[in-house]
Design a protein around this motif. Structure first.
Motif, PDB file in Angstrom:
ATOM      1  N   PRO A   1      33.733 -53.151 -45.037  1.00  0.00           N
ATOM      2  CA  PRO A   1      33.364 -54.556 -44.831  1.00  0.00           C
ATOM      3  C   PRO A   1      32.249 -54.755 -43.806  1.00  0.00           C
ATOM      4  CG  PRO A   1      35.433 -54.055 -43.728  1.00  0.00           C
ATOM      5  CD  PRO A   1      35.078 -52.845 -44.529  1.00  0.00           C
ATOM      6  N   LEU A   2      31.569 -55.905 -43.945  1.00  0.00           N
ATOM      7  CA  LEU A   2      30.611 -56.377 -42.953  1.00  0.00           C
ATOM      8  C   LEU A   2      31.338 -57.250 -41.941  1.00  0.00           C
ATOM      9  CD1 LEU A   2      27.799 -57.602 -45.383  1.00  0.00           C
ATOM     10  CD2 LEU A   2      27.573 -55.676 -43.818  1.00  0.00           C
ATOM     11  N   GLU A   3      30.822 -57.288 -40.713  1.00  0.00           N
ATOM     12  CA  GLU A   3      31.382 -58.191 -39.719  1.00  0.00           C
ATOM     13  C   GLU A   3      30.895 -59.611 -40.009  1.00  0.00           C
ATOM     14  OE1 GLU A   3      33.688 -57.606 -37.419  1.00  0.00           O
ATOM     15  OE2 GLU A   3      33.805 -55.590 -38.309  1.00  0.00           O
ATOM     16  N   MET A   4      31.824 -60.546 -40.112  1.00  0.00           N
ATOM     17  CA  MET A   4      31.493 -61.935 -40.397  1.00  0.00           C
ATOM     18  C   MET A   4      30.525 -62.507 -39.368  1.00  0.00           C
ATOM     19  SD  MET A   4      31.985 -64.817 -42.129  1.00  0.00           S
ATOM     20  CE  MET A   4      33.568 -64.928 -42.963  1.00  0.00           C
ATOM     21  N   ASP A   5      30.693 -62.155 -38.091  1.00  0.00           N
ATOM     22  CA  ASP A   5      29.843 -62.713 -37.037  1.00  0.00           C
ATOM     23  C   ASP A   5      28.371 -62.389 -37.271  1.00  0.00           C
ATOM     24  OD1 ASP A   5      31.980 -63.853 -35.784  1.00  0.00           O
ATOM     25  OD2 ASP A   5      32.211 -62.284 -34.260  1.00  0.00           O
ATOM     26  N   ARG A   6      28.080 -61.211 -37.804  1.00  0.00           N
ATOM     27  CA  ARG A   6      26.683 -60.837 -38.072  1.00  0.00           C
ATOM     28  C   ARG A   6      26.071 -61.754 -39.129  1.00  0.00           C
ATOM     29  NH1 ARG A   6      26.480 -54.797 -39.912  1.00  0.00           N
ATOM     30  NH2 ARG A   6      24.308 -55.423 -40.270  1.00  0.00           N
ATOM     31  N   VAL A   7      26.799 -61.967 -40.207  1.00  0.00           N
ATOM     32  CA  VAL A   7      26.284 -62.788 -41.298  1.00  0.00           C
ATOM     33  C   VAL A   7      26.235 -64.258 -40.881  1.00  0.00           C
ATOM     34  CG1 VAL A   7      26.546 -63.379 -43.735  1.00  0.00           C
ATOM     35  CG2 VAL A   7      27.261 -61.127 -42.916  1.00  0.00           C
ATOM     36  N   ARG A   8      27.240 -64.707 -40.143  1.00  0.00           N
ATOM     37  CA  ARG A   8      27.251 -66.103 -39.691  1.00  0.00           C
ATOM     38  C   ARG A   8      26.104 -66.368 -38.717  1.00  0.00           C
ATOM     39  NH1 ARG A   8      32.398 -66.681 -38.224  1.00  0.00           N
ATOM     40  NH2 ARG A   8      33.059 -67.796 -40.084  1.00  0.00           N
ATOM     41  N   ALA A   9      25.840 -65.421 -37.837  1.00  0.00           N
ATOM     42  CA  ALA A   9      24.731 -65.589 -36.896  1.00  0.00           C
ATOM     43  C   ALA A   9      23.405 -65.711 -37.643  1.00  0.00           C
ATOM     44  CB  ALA A   9      24.694 -64.414 -35.920  1.00  0.00           C
ATOM     45  N   MET A  10      23.240 -64.918 -38.693  1.00  0.00           N
ATOM     46  CA  MET A  10      22.018 -64.985 -39.496  1.00  0.00           C
ATOM     47  C   MET A  10      21.891 -66.349 -40.172  1.00  0.00           C
ATOM     48  SD  MET A  10      20.917 -62.691 -42.808  1.00  0.00           S
ATOM     49  CE  MET A  10      22.058 -61.416 -42.291  1.00  0.00           C
ATOM     50  N   SER A  11      22.983 -66.846 -40.732  1.00  0.00           N
ATOM     51  CA  SER A  11      22.925 -68.125 -41.431  1.00  0.00           C
ATOM     52  C   SER A  11      22.606 -69.266 -40.469  1.00  0.00           C
ATOM     53  CB  SER A  11      24.243 -68.391 -42.170  1.00  0.00           C
ATOM     54  OG  SER A  11      25.300 -68.632 -41.272  1.00  0.00           O
ATOM     55  N   LYS A  12      23.200 -69.224 -39.267  1.00  0.00           N
ATOM     56  CA  LYS A  12      22.910 -70.270 -38.276  1.00  0.00           C
ATOM     57  C   LYS A  12      21.468 -70.186 -37.792  1.00  0.00           C
ATOM     58  CE  LYS A  12      27.594 -70.986 -36.496  1.00  0.00           C
ATOM     59  NZ  LYS A  12      28.482 -70.900 -35.300  1.00  0.00           N
ATOM     60  N   ARG A  13      20.997 -68.966 -37.608  1.00  0.00           N
ATOM     61  CA  ARG A  13      19.639 -68.758 -37.133  1.00  0.00           C
ATOM     62  C   ARG A  13      18.618 -69.333 -38.114  1.00  0.00           C
ATOM     63  NH1 ARG A  13      20.460 -63.704 -35.941  1.00  0.00           N
ATOM     64  NH2 ARG A  13      19.583 -62.739 -37.817  1.00  0.00           N
ATOM     65  N   MET A  14      18.924 -69.238 -39.406  1.00  0.00           N
ATOM     66  CA  MET A  14      17.997 -69.678 -40.440  1.00  0.00           C
ATOM     67  C   MET A  14      18.301 -71.081 -40.962  1.00  0.00           C
ATOM     68  SD  MET A  14      15.926 -67.218 -40.534  1.00  0.00           S
ATOM     69  CE  MET A  14      14.964 -67.703 -41.963  1.00  0.00           C
ATOM     70  N   GLY A  15      19.382 -71.688 -40.482  1.00  0.00           N
ATOM     71  CA  GLY A  15      19.730 -73.023 -40.947  1.00  0.00           C
ATOM     72  C   GLY A  15      20.179 -73.068 -42.388  1.00  0.00           C
ATOM     73  N   VAL A  16      20.865 -72.012 -42.844  1.00  0.00           N
ATOM     74  CA  VAL A  16      21.344 -71.943 -44.227  1.00  0.00           C
ATOM     75  C   VAL A  16      22.844 -71.667 -44.221  1.00  0.00           C
ATOM     76  CG1 VAL A  16      19.111 -71.114 -45.052  1.00  0.00           C
ATOM     77  CG2 VAL A  16      20.852 -69.449 -44.395  1.00  0.00           C
ATOM     78  N   THR A  17      23.450 -71.621 -45.404  1.00  0.00           N
ATOM     79  CA  THR A  17      24.886 -71.361 -45.513  1.00  0.00           C
ATOM     80  C   THR A  17      25.143 -69.870 -45.752  1.00  0.00           C
ATOM     81  OG1 THR A  17      24.987 -71.638 -47.909  1.00  0.00           O
ATOM     82  CG2 THR A  17      25.171 -73.635 -46.568  1.00  0.00           C
ATOM     83  N   LEU A  18      26.396 -69.474 -45.587  1.00  0.00           N
ATOM     84  CA  LEU A  18      26.783 -68.099 -45.925  1.00  0.00           C
ATOM     85  C   LEU A  18      26.522 -67.820 -47.398  1.00  0.00           C
ATOM     86  CD1 LEU A  18      30.174 -67.672 -44.013  1.00  0.00           C
ATOM     87  CD2 LEU A  18      27.977 -66.686 -43.403  1.00  0.00           C
ATOM     88  N   ASN A  19      26.757 -68.820 -48.242  1.00  0.00           N
ATOM     89  CA  ASN A  19      26.503 -68.653 -49.681  1.00  0.00           C
ATOM     90  C   ASN A  19      25.034 -68.373 -49.955  1.00  0.00           C
ATOM     91  OD1 ASN A  19      29.193 -69.234 -50.273  1.00  0.00           O
ATOM     92  ND2 ASN A  19      28.787 -71.426 -50.418  1.00  0.00           N
ATOM     93  N   ASP A  20      24.142 -69.052 -49.214  1.00  0.00           N
ATOM     94  CA  ASP A  20      22.711 -68.822 -49.388  1.00  0.00           C
ATOM     95  C   ASP A  20      22.344 -67.380 -49.027  1.00  0.00           C
ATOM     96  OD1 ASP A  20      22.520 -71.517 -50.010  1.00  0.00           O
ATOM     97  OD2 ASP A  20      21.943 -72.104 -47.979  1.00  0.00           O
ATOM     98  N   VAL A  21      22.928 -66.885 -47.931  1.00  0.00           N
ATOM     99  CA  VAL A  21      22.673 -65.505 -47.513  1.00  0.00           C
ATOM    100  C   VAL A  21      23.159 -64.536 -48.586  1.00  0.00           C
ATOM    101  CG1 VAL A  21      23.177 -63.739 -45.785  1.00  0.00           C
ATOM    102  CG2 VAL A  21      22.758 -66.091 -45.063  1.00  0.00           C
ATOM    103  N   TRP A  22      24.334 -64.809 -49.141  1.00  0.00           N
ATOM    104  CA  TRP A  22      24.914 -63.966 -50.184  1.00  0.00           C
ATOM    105  C   TRP A  22      24.016 -63.922 -51.417  1.00  0.00           C
ATOM    106  CZ3 TRP A  22      27.455 -60.262 -52.138  1.00  0.00           C
ATOM    107  CH2 TRP A  22      28.124 -60.304 -53.352  1.00  0.00           C
ATOM    108  N   VAL A  23      23.543 -65.088 -51.870  1.00  0.00           N
ATOM    109  CA  VAL A  23      22.669 -65.150 -53.044  1.00  0.00           C
ATOM    110  C   VAL A  23      21.363 -64.405 -52.785  1.00  0.00           C
ATOM    111  CG1 VAL A  23      21.337 -66.717 -54.525  1.00  0.00           C
ATOM    112  CG2 VAL A  23      23.691 -67.284 -53.922  1.00  0.00           C
TER     113      VAL A  23
END
Length: 454
Positions: free
Chosen positions: A224-246
């Motif tokens: 698994p990936l750490e959720m905090d890493r992906v969440r930090a990226m989404s907040k940094r870019m102003g997008v959702t977790l779903n956007d990062v996934w897509v």
């Protein structure tokens, strides 16, 4: 005192469509695996599940026709021990062998003359034990399945037979049918327009992912990936977790096609993305309350940040449209058609895309079943019609688990595609480290995305 059996209930046309959607090449079964610490206590496990799972009538009912319509009817011969089987391993099973074992189980259809679910318990896996939980999509979608898992488990290791009242199906708040009827009436014309538009879309680009299927499937996953890493990226870019996934999946598909000598810079691939239309408080009702939206993935864009920007803008546009409800309406209509015509309509619809994507919001904290700690939760999305590639991520206790379910004629080396998806997250993380986030734009609250079949 035992609880009175539930009365027969008419099956929704949408759930009936899922019930009839099985083919030799694509079974409409949600496959998941739960990994636990320590040895399994089968007596305790069966007792716990036998006490809690019947709170959801669908798990003790089978589908039969009454008065010309399909109904959920209590199975008079229901026996919990026929649905939970122990497979003893000769030795501790590592991940590679476990993937092959799961793949074998994923090819087995569920018996239709009884409630359509099954658990296989593997007693020696990674130093602990595992449960392979298989549920037919006609019973529920991803959000409903997570509700079931939360109800089966506890939030600590102090196990008792009585489940916690939190999230209990008989304590959940039902939706307001009057409001729902008003919403349906207002949006009917827009939904019809979207169904018409989807029906005339060009079929997706002819790539490796659109070759004929044989039905030979493979399930794979990665650590698994750490959720905090992906969440930090989404907040940094102003997008959702779903956007990062897509965006990450788009990068992985692009890289995979490039490695196989296909030109990724041409026409963008299209995905069928699951979109939840259910309120979380109503998840106990099970059934299927989601739409499949057609999304043009930015697979023809080389720059990771631009792929993320395009993914976000396209997903936002879909959230504001009636497309999710249109495809849910399409499934309801399909459930009214003769079986052959339903399969024809489904093949027509699924020819518009190459892959299925789903994102499941799992339990946010650690869970325990029969006193054993759940360490990992992995789920695979089934594919329908002419689709043979399904990618999913499910969150659990601060982690994101990536999972891939494919026809091996379309993806002969699924481990490579899975690794490229993992790499695409890291590529996005690196590319966005020094990017200033845009100012957030206020939007109305909208439902998130979950799995399915389903």
């Amino acid at each position: 005192m035992s609880k009175a059996p539930a009365a027969p209930a008419a099956m929704t046309r949408r759930d009936y469509a899922w019930h009839r959607m099985d083919t030799e090449k694509n079974l409409m079964v949600i496959n998941s695996i739960l990994l636990f610490e320590g040895p399994v206590d089968m007596e305790r496990l069966v007792s716990t599940i036998g006490h809690r799972l019947p709170n959801y009538p669908r798990f003790t009912q089978k589908v039969i026709r009454l008065r010309g319509r399909p109904h959920w009817v209590e199975d008079d011969q229901f026996d919990i021990t026929q649905h939970i089987k122990l497979e003893r391993m000769e030795r501790d099973v590592p991940r590679d062998e476990l993937q092959n074992h799961l793949t074998r189980l994923a090819h087995l259809p569920l018996e239709r003359n009884r409630p359509m679910w099954h658990m296989t318990v593997l007693d020696r896996v990674n130093g602990g034990h595992a449960i392979v939980f298989r549920v037919h999509h006609c019973i529920t979608d991803g959000l409903g399945l997570v509700h079931v898992l939360n109800h089966l488990t506890d939030d600590n290791g102090l196990h008792g037979r009585t489940p916690s009242p939190v999230g209990h199906p008989h304590r959940a708040v039902a939706h307001n049918p009057v409001c729902s009827a008003v919403v349906r009436a207002v949006s009917a014309l827009k939904v019809a327009a979207h169904v018409a538009r989807l029906s005339v879309l060009w079929p997706d680009a002819q790539t490796q992912f659109k070759t004929p299927m044989t039905g030979a499937k493979q399930l794979v996953w990665l650590p698994p990936l750490e959720m905090d890493r992906v969440r930090a990226m989404s907040k940094r870019m102003g997008v959702t977790l779903n956007d990062v996934w897509v965006a990450a999946v788009s990068g992985a598909l692009r890289a995979y096609l490039g490695e196989r000598g296909q030109k990724p810079d041409g026409r963008a691939l299209r995905a069928a993305v699951t979109f939840n239309l259910r309120e979380k408080g109503n998840a106990f009702q099970l059934g299927n309350e989601f739409g499949l939206v057609a999304v043009d993935l930015p697979t023809n864009e080389e720059a990771p940040c631009e792929r993320l920007r395009l993914s976000s803008s396209r997903m936002t546009a879909i959230k504001r449209s009636h497309q999710p409800r249109a495809t849910m309406a399409f499934l309801s209509i399909a459930g009214c058609l003769p079986t052959a015509l339903q399969h024809f309509a489904l093949n027509l619809f699924t020819s518009k895309g190459s892959v299925v994507l789903t994102n499941i919001e799992g339990p946010s904290s650690r869970r325990y079943l029969a006193g054993s700690r759940l360490t990992d939760l992995i789920c695979w999305v089934p594919q329908a019609g002419k689709l043979g590639v399904g990618l999913a991520f499910i969150s659990y206790a601060g982690q994101i688990q990536l999972a891939l379910f494919v026809d091996t004629d379309l993806v002969p080396d699924p481990d490579r595609l899975m690794q490229l998806t993992y790499d695409a997250f890291e590529e996005l993380e690196l590319a966005t480290q020094d990017v200033e986030a845009p100012q957030p734009v206020s939007e109305p609250a909208l439902p998130g995305m979950v799995i399915t079949a389903s």
